[in-house]
Scaffold this motif. Structure first.
Motif, mmCIF file in Angstrom:
data_model
loop_
_atom_site.group_PDB
_atom_site.id
_atom_site.type_symbol
_atom_site.label_atom_id
_atom_site.label_comp_id
_atom_site.label_asym_id
_atom_site.label_seq_id
_atom_site.Cartn_x
_atom_site.Cartn_y
_atom_site.Cartn_z
ATOM 1 N N THR A 173 23.732 16.088 57.024
ATOM 2 C CA THR A 173 25.185 16.161 56.870
ATOM 3 C C THR A 173 25.822 16.492 58.220
ATOM 4 O OG1 THR A 173 25.140 16.754 54.537
ATOM 5 C CG2 THR A 173 27.000 17.575 55.787
ATOM 6 N N ALA A 174 26.915 15.815 58.533
ATOM 7 C CA ALA A 174 27.604 16.005 59.817
ATOM 8 C C ALA A 174 28.204 17.420 59.901
ATOM 9 C CB ALA A 174 28.721 14.971 59.944
ATOM 10 N N PRO A 175 28.291 17.997 61.124
ATOM 11 C CA PRO A 175 28.787 19.378 61.269
ATOM 12 C C PRO A 175 30.160 19.620 60.618
ATOM 13 C CG PRO A 175 27.880 18.600 63.337
ATOM 14 C CD PRO A 175 27.828 17.440 62.395
ATOM 15 N N GLY A 176 31.102 18.696 60.763
ATOM 16 C CA GLY A 176 32.449 18.894 60.195
ATOM 17 C C GLY A 176 32.398 18.987 58.674
ATOM 18 N N ILE A 177 31.566 18.153 58.066
ATOM 19 C CA ILE A 177 31.439 18.150 56.599
ATOM 20 C C ILE A 177 30.721 19.414 56.140
ATOM 21 C CG2 ILE A 177 30.398 16.899 54.647
ATOM 22 C CD1 ILE A 177 31.466 14.415 55.826
ATOM 23 N N ARG A 178 29.729 19.828 56.933
ATOM 24 C CA ARG A 178 28.998 21.069 56.638
ATOM 25 C C ARG A 178 29.963 22.250 56.562
ATOM 26 N NH1 ARG A 178 24.774 20.229 60.732
ATOM 27 N NH2 ARG A 178 25.766 21.811 61.999
ATOM 28 N N ASN A 192 15.357 18.219 56.226
ATOM 29 C CA ASN A 192 14.784 19.210 57.148
ATOM 30 C C ASN A 192 15.457 20.573 57.024
ATOM 31 O OD1 ASN A 192 13.008 17.299 57.939
ATOM 32 N ND2 ASN A 192 14.170 16.676 59.746
ATOM 33 N N GLY A 193 16.494 20.660 56.198
ATOM 34 C CA GLY A 193 17.007 21.969 55.781
ATOM 35 C C GLY A 193 18.156 22.553 56.580
ATOM 36 N N LEU A 194 18.711 21.794 57.534
ATOM 37 C CA LEU A 194 19.774 22.392 58.355
ATOM 38 C C LEU A 194 20.973 22.827 57.495
ATOM 39 C CD1 LEU A 194 20.717 23.165 61.178
ATOM 40 C CD2 LEU A 194 21.739 20.906 61.379
ATOM 41 N N LEU A 195 21.389 21.969 56.581
ATOM 42 C CA LEU A 195 22.546 22.316 55.736
ATOM 43 C C LEU A 195 22.276 23.597 54.944
ATOM 44 C CD1 LEU A 195 25.330 21.635 54.511
ATOM 45 C CD2 LEU A 195 24.152 20.223 52.827
ATOM 46 N N THR A 196 21.093 23.695 54.333
ATOM 47 C CA THR A 196 20.777 24.887 53.528
ATOM 48 C C THR A 196 20.724 26.142 54.413
ATOM 49 O OG1 THR A 196 18.484 24.180 53.723
ATOM 50 C CG2 THR A 196 19.535 23.857 51.587
ATOM 51 N N ARG A 197 20.207 25.994 55.636
ATOM 52 C CA ARG A 197 20.137 27.176 56.515
ATOM 53 C C ARG A 197 21.540 27.654 56.894
ATOM 54 N NH1 ARG A 197 15.896 24.232 58.347
ATOM 55 N NH2 ARG A 197 16.919 23.421 60.201
ATOM 56 N N LYS A 198 22.425 26.702 57.173
ATOM 57 C CA LYS A 198 23.807 27.076 57.536
ATOM 58 C C LYS A 198 24.501 27.727 56.339
ATOM 59 C CE LYS A 198 24.026 25.403 61.768
ATOM 60 N NZ LYS A 198 24.242 26.230 62.946
ATOM 61 N N ILE A 199 24.270 27.198 55.136
ATOM 62 C CA ILE A 199 24.901 27.775 53.937
ATOM 63 C C ILE A 199 24.353 29.188 53.704
ATOM 64 C CG2 ILE A 199 25.187 27.580 51.425
ATOM 65 C CD1 ILE A 199 24.993 24.529 51.725
ATOM 66 N N ALA A 200 23.012 29.329 53.781
ATOM 67 C CA ALA A 200 22.388 30.631 53.521
ATOM 68 C C ALA A 200 22.871 31.675 54.530
ATOM 69 C CB ALA A 200 20.871 30.497 53.560
ATOM 70 N N ALA A 201 23.053 31.276 55.792
ATOM 71 C CA ALA A 201 23.511 32.229 56.811
ATOM 72 C C ALA A 201 24.978 32.603 56.576
ATOM 73 C CB ALA A 201 23.335 31.625 58.197
ATOM 74 N N ALA A 202 25.782 31.647 56.120
ATOM 75 C CA ALA A 202 27.215 31.912 55.932
ATOM 76 C C ALA A 202 27.500 32.665 54.633
ATOM 77 C CB ALA A 202 27.989 30.586 55.938
ATOM 78 N N LEU A 203 26.595 32.522 53.639
ATOM 79 C CA LEU A 203 26.805 33.188 52.346
ATOM 80 C C LEU A 203 25.582 34.063 52.012
ATOM 81 C CD1 LEU A 203 28.413 30.227 52.019
ATOM 82 C CD2 LEU A 203 28.773 31.146 49.763
ATOM 83 N N PRO A 204 25.421 35.192 52.700
ATOM 84 C CA PRO A 204 24.206 36.007 52.524
ATOM 85 C C PRO A 204 24.052 36.561 51.104
ATOM 86 C CG PRO A 204 25.813 37.110 53.943
ATOM 87 C CD PRO A 204 26.336 35.749 53.713
ATOM 88 N N ASP A 205 25.139 36.644 50.338
ATOM 89 C CA ASP A 205 25.036 37.170 48.968
ATOM 90 C C ASP A 205 24.728 36.082 47.941
ATOM 91 O OD1 ASP A 205 25.496 39.717 49.863
ATOM 92 O OD2 ASP A 205 27.680 39.480 49.752
ATOM 93 N N ALA A 206 24.674 34.838 48.385
ATOM 94 C CA ALA A 206 24.314 33.748 47.468
ATOM 95 C C ALA A 206 22.827 33.470 47.598
ATOM 96 C CB ALA A 206 25.098 32.495 47.829
ATOM 97 N N LYS A 207 22.245 32.841 46.551
ATOM 98 C CA LYS A 207 20.871 32.364 46.673
ATOM 99 C C LYS A 207 20.954 30.850 46.928
ATOM 100 C CE LYS A 207 16.507 31.917 44.359
ATOM 101 N NZ LYS A 207 15.809 31.752 43.117
ATOM 102 N N VAL A 208 20.227 30.368 47.903
ATOM 103 C CA VAL A 208 20.280 28.938 48.236
ATOM 104 C C VAL A 208 18.898 28.326 47.988
ATOM 105 C CG1 VAL A 208 20.837 27.240 50.028
ATOM 106 C CG2 VAL A 208 22.022 29.445 49.992
ATOM 107 N N VAL A 209 18.881 27.198 47.272
ATOM 108 C CA VAL A 209 17.615 26.530 46.953
ATOM 109 C C VAL A 209 17.682 25.086 47.463
ATOM 110 C CG1 VAL A 209 16.027 25.826 45.106
ATOM 111 C CG2 VAL A 209 17.358 27.931 44.855
ATOM 112 N N GLY A 210 16.703 24.714 48.268
ATOM 113 C CA GLY A 210 16.607 23.325 48.733
ATOM 114 C C GLY A 210 15.499 22.626 47.970
ATOM 115 N N LEU A 211 15.846 21.567 47.248
ATOM 116 C CA LEU A 211 14.848 20.770 46.524
ATOM 117 C C LEU A 211 14.558 19.539 47.369
ATOM 118 C CD1 LEU A 211 16.472 20.836 42.950
ATOM 119 C CD2 LEU A 211 14.811 22.447 43.931
#
Ligand SMILES: C[S@@+](CC[C@H](N)C(=O)[O-])C[C@H]1O[C@@H](n2cnc3c(N)ncnc32)[C@H](O)[C@@H]1O
Length: 192
Positions: free
Chosen positions: A39-44, A72-91
Motif C-alpha cells: 500500500t502506498a504511503p499516502g493511503i497507509r 511483507n507486512g509494512l502496512l501492519t507494522r505501521k498500523i501496530a506502531a500507530a495504534l499500540p492499544d489495538a491488536k493487529v493480525v496479518g493473514l
C-alpha cells in the motif's frame, strides 16, 4: 538509427524482458502467482487515521484489525506502531513473506502484532473490529462475499484501489494523492 543506438535499445529490451520473466517466476514459485504490492504511503496514512477514529468512536473492550494478505507486512507494522492499544493480525498465504514480516516485527519489538500463515478464507473473524484489504480486482467479488458472510455488524473495512464486490455499498470514497501510479482511491465500508 545507427548500430550503437540499436544495440543499446536491444540491451534495454532484453533487461526489461528478463526482469519481467524473473518477477513472474518469483511470484509463481514463492507467492502462488499473486502479486505482492504494498500500500502506498499516502493511503497507509489515511487508513491509519480512519482506524484511529473508529477505535476512539467505538471504544470497544478490545480492538482487532486484520490485514487480508499482509504481504511483507509494512502496512501492519505501521498500523501496530500507530495504534499500540489495538491488536493487529496479518493473514498471509506466502511462507516467505510471513518469515520476513516476523523478522521485521521482532526487530521493531511490536508486541501487539501477529502474523498467521494461512489462507484468509480459513480464518475465524468473530472477534474482528476492522479489516484492511488490498487485493487484485479478480479477488474483490470473492472478498466481498467472504466479508458479507463472516464479519460482525459495525466492522469497519477499508479497501485500497478496488471496490468490494457482492453488493457492498461504499460509505465513503477518498481520493488520495500518491506517487504510486495505480493507487489513488480508498473505499470505506461498514458491515450492517
Ligand atoms: C497486494 S498485497 C497487499 C500487501 C499489504 N496488505 C499491503 O496493503 O501493503 C496482497 C497480498 O495478499 C496475499 N494473498 C492473496 N490471496 C491470499 C489468501 N487467499 N490468503 C492469504 N493471503 C493472500 C498475497 O500473497 C499478497 O502478499
Amino acid at each position: 538509427m545507427d548500430y550503437l543506438s540499436l544495440s543499446f535499445f536491444n540491451h534495454v529490451l532484453f533487461c526489461v524482458a528478463l526482469y519481467l520473466i524473473l518477477y513472474n517466476v518469483y511470484m509463481l514459485v514463492f507467492n502462488k502467482g499473486v502479486p505482492n504490492i504494498r500500500t502506498a504511503p499516502g493511503i497507509r496514512k489515511k487508513i491509519i487515521a480512519l482506524l484511529k477514529a473508529d477505535m476512539a468512536a467505538r471504544n470497544l473492550p478490545a480492538y482487532t484489525i486484520v490485514d487480508m494478505g499482509s504481504g511483507n507486512g509494512l502496512l501492519t507494522r505501521k498500523i501496530a506502531a500507530a495504534l499500540p492499544d489495538a491488536k493487529v493480525v496479518g493473514l498471509e498465504i506466502s511462507k516467505q513473506s510471513v518469515a520476513w514480516a516476523n523478522m521485521m516485527k521482532k526487530r521493531q519489538k511490536l508486541d501487539n502484532l501477529e502474523y498467521i500463515c494461512t489462507d484468509f478464507n480459513a480464518y475465524d473473524f468473530s472477534n474482528v473490529s476492522a479489516v484492511v484489504v488490498f487485493l487484485s480486482i479478480y479477488e474483490m467479488g470473492m472478498m466481498g462475499k467472504l466479508l458479507n458472510e463472516k464479519l460482525k455488524p459495525g466492522t469497519l473495512i477499508t479497501s485500497n484501489r478496488f471496490k468490494l464486490g457482492d453488493g457492498w455499498q461504499v460509505k465513503e470514497h477518498f481520493k488520495v494523492f500518491t506517487l504510486y501510479p495505480f493507487q489513488k482511491n480508498l473505499y470505506l465500508y461498514e458491515k450492517r
